[in-house]
Design an enzyme around this catalytic site. Structure first.
Site, PDB file in Angstrom:
ATOM      1  N   ASN A  39      -3.610 -12.396   2.631  1.00 47.21           N
ATOM      2  CA  ASN A  39      -3.413 -13.155   3.873  1.00 47.21           C
ATOM      3  C   ASN A  39      -4.760 -13.670   4.402  1.00 47.21           C
ATOM      4  OD1 ASN A  39      -2.356 -10.384   3.716  1.00 47.21           O
ATOM      5  ND2 ASN A  39      -0.758 -11.094   5.127  1.00 47.21           N
ATOM      6  N   CYS A  40      -5.719 -12.761   4.381  1.00 47.38           N
ATOM      7  CA  CYS A  40      -6.996 -13.032   5.035  1.00 47.38           C
ATOM      8  C   CYS A  40      -7.822 -14.062   4.277  1.00 47.38           C
ATOM      9  CB  CYS A  40      -7.789 -11.733   5.171  1.00 47.38           C
ATOM     10  SG  CYS A  40      -6.736 -10.338   5.613  1.00 47.38           S
ATOM     11  N   ARG A  98       1.904   7.106  -6.606  1.00 48.00           N
ATOM     12  CA  ARG A  98       0.841   8.021  -7.036  1.00 48.00           C
ATOM     13  C   ARG A  98       1.169   9.458  -6.648  1.00 48.00           C
ATOM     14  NH1 ARG A  98      -2.652   3.498  -5.736  1.00 48.00           N
ATOM     15  NH2 ARG A  98      -2.939   4.260  -3.609  1.00 48.00           N
ATOM     16  N   THR A 148      10.152   5.698  13.576  1.00 51.43           N
ATOM     17  CA  THR A 148      10.901   5.157  14.703  1.00 51.43           C
ATOM     18  C   THR A 148      11.741   6.306  15.258  1.00 51.43           C
ATOM     19  OG1 THR A 148      12.785   4.615  13.314  1.00 51.43           O
ATOM     20  CG2 THR A 148      11.077   2.923  13.543  1.00 51.43           C
ATOM     21  N   TYR A 167     -33.912   2.603   7.119  1.00 53.76           N
ATOM     22  CA  TYR A 167     -34.888   1.590   7.499  1.00 53.76           C
ATOM     23  C   TYR A 167     -35.845   1.214   6.373  1.00 53.76           C
ATOM     24  CZ  TYR A 167     -39.210  -0.437   8.971  1.00 53.76           C
ATOM     25  OH  TYR A 167     -40.311  -1.238   9.009  1.00 53.76           O
ATOM     26  N   THR A 227       0.836  -1.203   0.000  1.00 56.72           N
ATOM     27  CA  THR A 227       0.000   0.000   0.000  1.00 56.72           C
ATOM     28  C   THR A 227       0.871   1.252   0.000  1.00 56.72           C
ATOM     29  OG1 THR A 227      -1.787  -1.118   1.150  1.00 56.72           O
ATOM     30  CG2 THR A 227      -1.747   1.279   1.312  1.00 56.72           C
ATOM     31  N   ALA A 250       7.967   2.663  10.554  1.00 56.74           N
ATOM     32  CA  ALA A 250       7.534   1.273  10.717  1.00 56.74           C
ATOM     33  C   ALA A 250       6.011   1.245  10.838  1.00 56.74           C
ATOM     34  CB  ALA A 250       8.193   0.631  11.936  1.00 56.74           C
TER      35      ALA A 250
HETATM   36  C1  LIG Z   1     -44.757  -1.107  18.549  1.00 60.80           C
HETATM   37  C2  LIG Z   1     -44.574   0.283  19.092  1.00 60.80           C
HETATM   38  C3  LIG Z   1     -45.739   0.669  19.904  1.00 60.80           C
HETATM   39  C4  LIG Z   1     -43.326   0.182  19.961  1.00 60.80           C
HETATM   40  O1  LIG Z   1     -43.002   1.379  20.628  1.00 60.80           O
HETATM   41  P1  LIG Z   1     -41.861   1.345  21.758  1.00 60.80           P
HETATM   42  O2  LIG Z   1     -42.337   0.603  22.926  1.00 60.80           O
HETATM   43  O3  LIG Z   1     -41.413   2.745  21.954  1.00 60.80           O
HETATM   44  O4  LIG Z   1     -40.664   0.594  21.024  1.00 60.80           O
HETATM   45  P2  LIG Z   1     -40.011  -0.836  21.267  1.00 60.80           P
HETATM   46  O5  LIG Z   1     -40.961  -1.924  21.408  1.00 60.80           O
HETATM   47  O6  LIG Z   1     -39.053  -0.951  20.133  1.00 60.80           O
HETATM   48  O7  LIG Z   1     -39.223  -0.672  22.638  1.00 60.80           O
HETATM   49  C5  LIG Z   1     -38.343   0.345  22.848  1.00 60.80           C
HETATM   50  C6  LIG Z   1     -38.117   0.504  24.341  1.00 60.80           C
HETATM   51  O8  LIG Z   1     -37.649  -0.692  24.916  1.00 60.80           O
HETATM   52  C7  LIG Z   1     -36.397  -0.486  25.559  1.00 60.80           C
HETATM   53  N1  LIG Z   1     -35.634  -1.712  25.333  1.00 60.80           N
HETATM   54  C8  LIG Z   1     -35.486  -2.391  24.176  1.00 60.80           C
HETATM   55  N2  LIG Z   1     -34.720  -3.478  24.380  1.00 60.80           N
HETATM   56  C9  LIG Z   1     -34.383  -3.486  25.675  1.00 60.80           C
HETATM   57  C10 LIG Z   1     -33.581  -4.336  26.487  1.00 60.80           C
HETATM   58  N3  LIG Z   1     -33.011  -5.437  25.994  1.00 60.80           N
HETATM   59  N4  LIG Z   1     -33.433  -4.037  27.790  1.00 60.80           N
HETATM   60  C11 LIG Z   1     -34.021  -2.945  28.307  1.00 60.80           C
HETATM   61  N5  LIG Z   1     -34.790  -2.105  27.579  1.00 60.80           N
HETATM   62  C12 LIG Z   1     -34.964  -2.381  26.297  1.00 60.80           C
HETATM   63  C13 LIG Z   1     -35.845   0.751  24.921  1.00 60.80           C
HETATM   64  O9  LIG Z   1     -34.989   1.444  25.785  1.00 60.80           O
HETATM   65  C14 LIG Z   1     -37.087   1.545  24.647  1.00 60.80           C
HETATM   66  O10 LIG Z   1     -37.550   2.150  25.823  1.00 60.80           O
HETATM   67  P3  LIG Z   1     -37.465   3.745  26.091  1.00 60.80           P
HETATM   68  O11 LIG Z   1     -38.076   4.416  24.881  1.00 60.80           O
HETATM   69  O12 LIG Z   1     -38.227   3.932  27.334  1.00 60.80           O
HETATM   70  O13 LIG Z   1     -36.007   4.018  26.220  1.00 60.80           O
HETATM   71  C15 LIG Z   1     -44.381   1.334  17.977  1.00 60.80           C
HETATM   72  O14 LIG Z   1     -43.062   1.341  17.516  1.00 60.80           O
HETATM   73  C16 LIG Z   1     -45.247   0.988  16.788  1.00 60.80           C
HETATM   74  O15 LIG Z   1     -46.449   1.146  16.823  1.00 60.80           O
HETATM   75  N6  LIG Z   1     -44.668   0.468  15.699  1.00 60.80           N
HETATM   76  C17 LIG Z   1     -45.396   0.003  14.551  1.00 60.80           C
HETATM   77  C18 LIG Z   1     -45.686   1.140  13.565  1.00 60.80           C
HETATM   78  C19 LIG Z   1     -44.480   1.652  12.884  1.00 60.80           C
HETATM   79  O16 LIG Z   1     -43.494   1.997  13.512  1.00 60.80           O
HETATM   80  N7  LIG Z   1     -44.588   1.734  11.565  1.00 60.80           N
HETATM   81  C20 LIG Z   1     -43.506   2.183  10.752  1.00 60.80           C
HETATM   82  C21 LIG Z   1     -42.505   1.114  10.582  1.00 60.80           C
HETATM   83  S1  LIG Z   1     -43.266  -0.313   9.808  1.00 60.80           S
HETATM   84  C1  LIG Z   2      -3.226  -4.326  -3.648  1.00 59.85           C
HETATM   85  C2  LIG Z   2      -2.515  -3.196  -2.929  1.00 59.85           C
HETATM   86  C3  LIG Z   2      -1.150  -3.025  -3.483  1.00 59.85           C
HETATM   87  C4  LIG Z   2      -3.365  -1.976  -3.228  1.00 59.85           C
HETATM   88  O1  LIG Z   2      -2.864  -0.793  -2.711  1.00 59.85           O
HETATM   89  P1  LIG Z   2      -3.540   0.600  -3.155  1.00 59.85           P
HETATM   90  O2  LIG Z   2      -3.236   0.870  -4.572  1.00 59.85           O
HETATM   91  O3  LIG Z   2      -3.182   1.603  -2.140  1.00 59.85           O
HETATM   92  O4  LIG Z   2      -5.082   0.319  -2.955  1.00 59.85           O
HETATM   93  P2  LIG Z   2      -6.296   0.153  -3.959  1.00 59.85           P
HETATM   94  O5  LIG Z   2      -6.000  -0.715  -5.123  1.00 59.85           O
HETATM   95  O6  LIG Z   2      -7.433  -0.215  -3.111  1.00 59.85           O
HETATM   96  O7  LIG Z   2      -6.503   1.642  -4.556  1.00 59.85           O
HETATM   97  C5  LIG Z   2      -6.674   2.722  -3.702  1.00 59.85           C
HETATM   98  C6  LIG Z   2      -6.410   3.982  -4.474  1.00 59.85           C
HETATM   99  O8  LIG Z   2      -7.246   4.094  -5.609  1.00 59.85           O
HETATM  100  C7  LIG Z   2      -8.006   5.279  -5.556  1.00 59.85           C
HETATM  101  N1  LIG Z   2      -9.325   4.932  -6.107  1.00 59.85           N
HETATM  102  C8  LIG Z   2     -10.082   3.856  -5.831  1.00 59.85           C
HETATM  103  N2  LIG Z   2     -11.208   3.892  -6.564  1.00 59.85           N
HETATM  104  C9  LIG Z   2     -11.173   5.005  -7.312  1.00 59.85           C
HETATM  105  C10 LIG Z   2     -12.062   5.599  -8.261  1.00 59.85           C
HETATM  106  N3  LIG Z   2     -13.204   5.021  -8.593  1.00 59.85           N
HETATM  107  N4  LIG Z   2     -11.692   6.766  -8.811  1.00 59.85           N
HETATM  108  C11 LIG Z   2     -10.530   7.351  -8.502  1.00 59.85           C
HETATM  109  N5  LIG Z   2      -9.661   6.823  -7.624  1.00 59.85           N
HETATM  110  C12 LIG Z   2      -9.977   5.662  -7.033  1.00 59.85           C
HETATM  111  C13 LIG Z   2      -8.005   5.672  -4.106  1.00 59.85           C
HETATM  112  O9  LIG Z   2      -8.143   7.056  -3.939  1.00 59.85           O
HETATM  113  C14 LIG Z   2      -6.656   5.197  -3.650  1.00 59.85           C
HETATM  114  O10 LIG Z   2      -5.684   6.127  -4.079  1.00 59.85           O
HETATM  115  P3  LIG Z   2      -4.896   7.087  -3.049  1.00 59.85           P
HETATM  116  O11 LIG Z   2      -4.345   6.207  -1.941  1.00 59.85           O
HETATM  117  O12 LIG Z   2      -3.859   7.688  -3.893  1.00 59.85           O
HETATM  118  O13 LIG Z   2      -5.914   8.042  -2.576  1.00 59.85           O
HETATM  119  C15 LIG Z   2      -2.406  -3.443  -1.398  1.00 59.85           C
HETATM  120  O14 LIG Z   2      -3.604  -3.098  -0.766  1.00 59.85           O
HETATM  121  C16 LIG Z   2      -2.176  -4.891  -1.143  1.00 59.85           C
HETATM  122  O15 LIG Z   2      -1.100  -5.389  -1.365  1.00 59.85           O
HETATM  123  N6  LIG Z   2      -3.188  -5.643  -0.675  1.00 59.85           N
HETATM  124  C17 LIG Z   2      -3.104  -7.059  -0.468  1.00 59.85           C
HETATM  125  C18 LIG Z   2      -2.553  -7.400   0.907  1.00 59.85           C
HETATM  126  C19 LIG Z   2      -3.457  -7.056   2.019  1.00 59.85           C
HETATM  127  O16 LIG Z   2      -3.953  -5.944   2.144  1.00 59.85           O
HETATM  128  N7  LIG Z   2      -3.684  -8.042   2.899  1.00 59.85           N
HETATM  129  C20 LIG Z   2      -4.532  -7.877   4.011  1.00 59.85           C
HETATM  130  C21 LIG Z   2      -5.917  -8.006   3.589  1.00 59.85           C
HETATM  131  S1  LIG Z   2      -6.224  -9.590   2.866  1.00 59.85           S
END
Ligand SMILES: CC(C)(COP(=O)(O)OP(=O)(O)OC[C@H]1O[C@@H](n2cnc3c(N)ncnc32)[C@H](O)[C@@H]1OP(=O)(O)O)[C@@H](O)C(=O)NCCC(=O)NCCS
Ligand SMILES: CC(C)(COP(=O)(O)OP(=O)(O)OC[C@H]1O[C@@H](n2cnc3c(N)ncnc32)[C@H](O)[C@@H]1OP(=O)(O)O)[C@@H](O)C(=O)NCCC(=O)NCCS
Ligand SMILES: Cc1cc2nc3c(=O)[nH]c(=O)nc-3n(C[C@H](O)[C@H](O)[C@H](O)COP(=O)(O)OP(=O)(O)OC[C@H]3O[C@@H](n4cnc5c(N)ncnc54)[C@H](O)[C@@H]3O)c2cc1C
Ligand SMILES: Cc1cc2nc3c(=O)[nH]c(=O)nc-3n(C[C@H](O)[C@H](O)[C@H](O)COP(=O)(O)OP(=O)(O)OC[C@H]3O[C@@H](n4cnc5c(N)ncnc54)[C@H](O)[C@@H]3O)c2cc1C
Lengths: 539, 539
Positions: free
Chosen positions: A43-44, A23, A274, A427, A16, A281
């Site tokens: 490596n990964c 560049r 260093t 969401y 890198t 490093a």
């Molecule tokens: C169902 C509904 C009444 C729930 O309201 P709510 O009770 O405020 O929300 P939740 O059931 O997610 O619970 C959240 C509360 O539980 C608490 N809580 C959640 N997990 C908890 C946990 N593991 N331990 C302790 N407290 C927890 C949160 O702190 C929060 O309480 P607080 O607001 O007093 O801090 C309301 O969200 C609803 O009508 N939803 C359906 C409609 C809708 O949202 N439509 C659009 C998306 S489809």
């Molecule tokens: C492959 C390797 C040499 C690449 O190094 P690198 O050239 O710095 O990284 P990338 O190929 O991701 O490119 C990043 C660069 O491209 C640029 N770039 C990426 N997409 C771009 C886009 N769409 N338009 C313009 N620039 C772009 C970024 O800005 C960055 O350049 P900069 O550092 O000059 O800002 C190095 O990451 C490597 O050896 N990887 C393998 C080993 C390793 O990481 N192992 C652990 C994980 S498995």
């Protein structure tokens, strides 16, 4: 003015840095020294090639020596080992790995990205163990894969339950091998806290992996086919992977009298230099600062190596850069689970005697009425005085790393736990809930911060029971059939308002449910009715 | 002191406010008034029930009147329409929908969360069109689903290509219906910019959806079986969904002389109070501030409604809350694609004559050597002077909403585009790359900010060609077989350093490739060799 820059190590950090250096300028002479046969390899991806998830070996080689030399006009020398730095003369001694020939190169600037090597303690019988491998390079990978292909091992033993060990476990199971993991600690995946790691244990067992905790290797016997554990127990092995951690490659730096940290990492300043300003490093070989605590840390991951490689190139070109520490954000796929973490865990916070609070929630990855969702176990650690986010851990099947990435971003933005409630996240039913799990963690943490609800933790339960405290289980009677805390009183949430008189007001009442939500509702009802109620964090 | 609080609207905003109000106090009397048969239903799940992705209708009802009344000790009155507010007397007139009976309730505090209703212009033939539906409620859903089940329509027409229209398109295709979308604008999904929406067009066409742009309905004929478009064209329809947008339910507020914004939204302060401090308004019915520009906006989404519901409850309980605007973070699944956005798009920035820069990248969702990855088209908008992030759009198959959520979080953390490079995100091959797409966007934007590379945009190409400017295509000759810019010169990146003399130094050289990366590399080579090179953003 043209400079001569030598980079030691041609993979994540080194490659890198080389690419970015080119560049930034067409002028400089850039030499990359790599002791292995390959540069810039994945490596990964290595465990997945052994597991045949990746089938094309060439895909592991992100860049070849030839291709990268040409594309970036670099002088790349593989099979070349850097042996010694002469800081006075500004020269590097290099040994050709195949011929043994030695020569010197002068440099204006030197970048060390030599990585870290697997820890291999001097176990008895190690030399004789033919079926024992470590995994770092492509040649290592080839050897392990050939062993699996040719010897068709029935049973493999993995020493060490870190992420490389677990990835190897999964990939060997894919290859039909029966796997046992031997781990000295009491849990896998050290970045997780114990209760979170327990979820991973279940997944491993579900896929037939045997787990041996609190035990380690004493000796290898019978050419490695038998492993004697510290407990005295023997286990059989047709293939052993030693993956108990890595240690920084610090030889060059040590010999050149550069500073080394207590855990072996090369010491650098915020500009990654260093103590010799001409020598940088980076990567697995250096000691970094823990981003949260600013204490020394060793975090051998690819993001820091890549990031540091770029920063060093920028600094060499006079840009004001600074590396402010590593959060340690990480993720691993363990069979069907995703395990991700960022920042500090509870073990570390406890060891450092920091003030912290933890909350656990188990929200669904996406709207529960939409198919394909599944619960995420999310743990959030924060400073109860300032609201600072200290760390997070997530385990689940879907959408786990998304939430950890969002929290890692919030940390970098210096957002507080209370701000998590205010993150406007995307969401729609296939992706999340209108209150995203991260929002929910923010709400739950805010309630703890505001003192709106007191919590207690699972590890306190035994103690509470011993003291004869009142524990109220607000789940439905049916749910208790699969297990309940002995001695707990069952008052389902829906009946609580009508049964308040069954509980005392003059002493604490400890409430729990399944995931913490009903317990929270019960706690608010009790509190507002004059009871001293506490809710179990995470149910 | 106990208060009497009435909430109008029992779904996202209203139900959330009610639940939180009860958690904050056991004392207050809380009445929820809902004109429909159901409260707390999953608006966002409705299209998927029609499409039979969700098969159990009960799953749409998150809470029932009975269950929620009991759990939260609420007085919930469904089939009850709020008709009039008397602000002086602090009373609300309510009409029972089934009997028509009217009565009054006094209140201390009133919360309006009446939502928004589908826009239905007075088209000719509208009344007679039996096959015409809008989608907002569970009864609407039942009607549409019954029509599909019973009439087995062959061909459906969807008027309006917003996210509800597109979700309906997908779900009707799932049901085997042939779908045509008629859209007055020149693109689907208004939050996207044109070039990003074009990717969605391809996906829709791939799944057999017909698209008609720049055309709208003139009249419905033959009981709705024929639709006359503004262009004079006729199309047949067995089922028509009208989804051209929503308008705030502002009747109650208007009649009560509360302030209404120019686009019909109820006006509130940062504490979500109308000009009458005893009356709050939240959700789709209100005008909000655009978080980025702090200009008026209407953003009918579930997150804001839920968030505002909670904040209002907190404010009623004396907590210092403030709602600082809506980013408009959103996501939709369109067949196999995920489309997500946050913040401002380029259309808006252009209309507001803001200074902005845009970059486009197409990174892989995860390590390219690991199976299952796919490219994400990511567009990032920022202020080139300050580096402030203004908005982002993502389209792709995998990992899209994760990157948008991270950017939305970065915006809330007031991070700059240059900080995106520094986000330490979770990496393992199945999830990302060591430089995450968000990091990459940060790098590319930083290069533009630093003036390290000049960019030009796809919409400038025609102009450049007309002017006879030099365009260099640095792709391989083989790639040009599938199309190339006419008149462009082909110099593959690998040959560029050797063919520099083919290009002039005294005038600009416009470089492009496939995704922008090779073009960027070529641009740095040219620039450092004294050429005036510019790279095409996004290739
Ligand atoms: C169902 C509904 C009444 C729930 O309201 P709510 O009770 O405020 O929300 P939740 O059931 O997610 O619970 C959240 C509360 O539980 C608490 N809580 C959640 N997990 C908890 C946990 N593991 N331990 C302790 N407290 C927890 C949160 O702190 C929060 O309480 P607080 O607001 O007093 O801090 C309301 O969200 C609803 O009508 N939803 C359906 C409609 C809708 O949202 N439509 C659009 C998306 S489809
Ligand atoms: C492959 C390797 C040499 C690449 O190094 P690198 O050239 O710095 O990284 P990338 O190929 O991701 O490119 C990043 C660069 O491209 C640029 N770039 C990426 N997409 C771009 C886009 N769409 N338009 C313009 N620039 C772009 C970024 O800005 C960055 O350049 P900069 O550092 O000059 O800002 C190095 O990451 C490597 O050896 N990887 C393998 C080993 C390793 O990481 N192992 C652990 C994980 S498995
Ligand atoms: C199996 C495996 C899986 C991994 N999975 C992940 C993952 O999922 N996510 C993640 O974030 N990280 C992962 N990592 C860690 C990641 O690969 C490293 O953090 C990263 O490669 C470190 O980069 P580096 O440049 O410091 O060292 P390396 O990438 O290891 O490169 C160092 C190179 O320097 C060479 N070298 C050393 N000394 C000399 C010398 N004296 N002369 C010449 N050359 C020398 C070495 O041969 C080596 O090729 C994994 C590592 C392994 C081994
Ligand atoms: C099909 C569909 C899909 C959607 N998908 C998504 C999505 O994927 N993501 C997303 O973020 N958002 C989505 N939304 C939008 C989201 O549902 C709304 O933003 C959210 O529900 C707004 O909440 P609200 O409380 O303001 O209004 P609503 O949830 O609509 O609730 C208002 C309620 O008030 C009642 N009401 C109105 N006037 C009166 C009165 N005078 N008296 C009594 N009751 C009254 C109405 O009957 C209604 O039930 C979708 C909406 C629909 C219709």
């Amino acid at each position: 003015m043209s400079k001569k820059i030598i980079i030691v190590g041609g993979v994540a950090g080194g490659a890198t840095a080389a690419a970015r250096l080119r560049r930034l300028s067409e002028e400089n002479e850039i030499i990359m020294i790599e002791k292995g046969p390959y540069i810039s390899f994945a490596n990964c991806g290595l465990p997945y090639y052994i597991g045949e998830m990746i089938t094309d070996r060439d895909r592991l080689l992100v860049q070849t020596v030839e291709g990268m030399s040409k594309k970036f006009n670099l002088d790349i020398r593989n099979l070349s080992e850097a042996i010694k730095i002469d800081r006075e003369k500004q020269t590097l001694s290099i040994r050709k790995v195949d011929t043994g020939e030695m020569y010197e190169e002068t440099y204006d600037t030197l970048i060390l990205s030599p990585g870290a090597k697997p820890l291999v303690p001097p176990f008895k019988g190690l030399q004789e163990a033919e079926n024992l491998f470590t995994l770092r390079t492509v040649p290592d990978t080839d050897k392990i894969k050939a062993w699996v292909d040719e010897k068709a091992p029935e049973h493999a033993v993995i020493i060490g339950g870190g992420f490389i060990g677990l990835e190897m476990a999964e990939n060997l199971v894919h290859r039909g091998v029966q796997v046992t993991i031997v781990e000295l600690g009491n849990q896998v995946m050290a970045p997780l806290d114990y209760e979170m790691a327990s979820i991973v244990n279940k997944e491993l067992k579900k896929h037939g992996v045997n787990l041996i905790f609190n035990d380690g290797v004493q000796a290898f016997e019978d050419q490695g086919n038998k492993i004697l554990l510290q407990s005295g127990r023997f286990i059989d092995s047709d293939l052993t992977i030693l993956s108990i951690g890595v240690q920084p490659e610090n030889d060059l730096a040590k010999k050149a009298n550069l500073e080394i940290g207590s855990r072996g990492g090369i010491l650098v300043n915020e500009q990654l230099q260093t103590k010799d300003e001409n020598i940088y490093a980076i990567g697995d070989a250096i000691e970094v600062k823990d981003y949260i605590q600013q204490t020394p840390a060793m975090i051998p991951l690819a993001w820091p190596a890549n990031r540091q490689g770029r920063l060093v190139a920028d600094h060499i070109h006079g840009q004001p850069v600074s590396y402010s520490g590593t959060l340690g954000t990480s993720v691993a796929k363990i069979f069907d689970l995703t395990v991700a973490t960022t920042g500090n865990n509870e073990k570390l916070l406890k060891a450092l005697q920091k003030d912290y609070e933890a909350i656990h929630i188990h929200p669904a990855s996406n709207a529960s009425y939409y198919p394909g969702g599944s619960p995420i176990s999310l743990k959030l650690l924060f400073d109860p005085n300032t609201g600072r986010i200290l760390g997070a851990q997530g385990v689940g099947i879907k959408g786990v790393e998304k939430r950890i990435d969002v929290i890692a971003t919030a940390i970098k933005g210096d957002l507080k736990v209370t701000d998590l409630a205010d993150l406007e996240l995307a969401y729609a039913p296939p992706y999340s809930s209108a209150k995203d799990p991260v929002n929910m963690a923010g709400y739950v943490a805010s309630n703890v911060m505001d003192g709106e609800v007191s919590v207690f933790h699972y590890h306190e339960i035994a103690d509470l029971l011993a003291k004869g405290e009142i524990i109220v289980d607000v789940r439905e009677p049916k749910e208790r059939e699969n297990g309940a805390i002995e001695g707990s009183i069952n008052i389902p949430l829906g009946e609580l308002r009508d049964r308040l008189n069954e509980l005392p007001k003059d002493r604490p009442v400890y409430v729990h449910c399944q995931v913490g939500l009903r317990g929270y509702l019960a706690t608010t009802i009790l509190t507002h009715n004059g009871y001293q109620a506490k809710n179990l964090s995470g149910g």
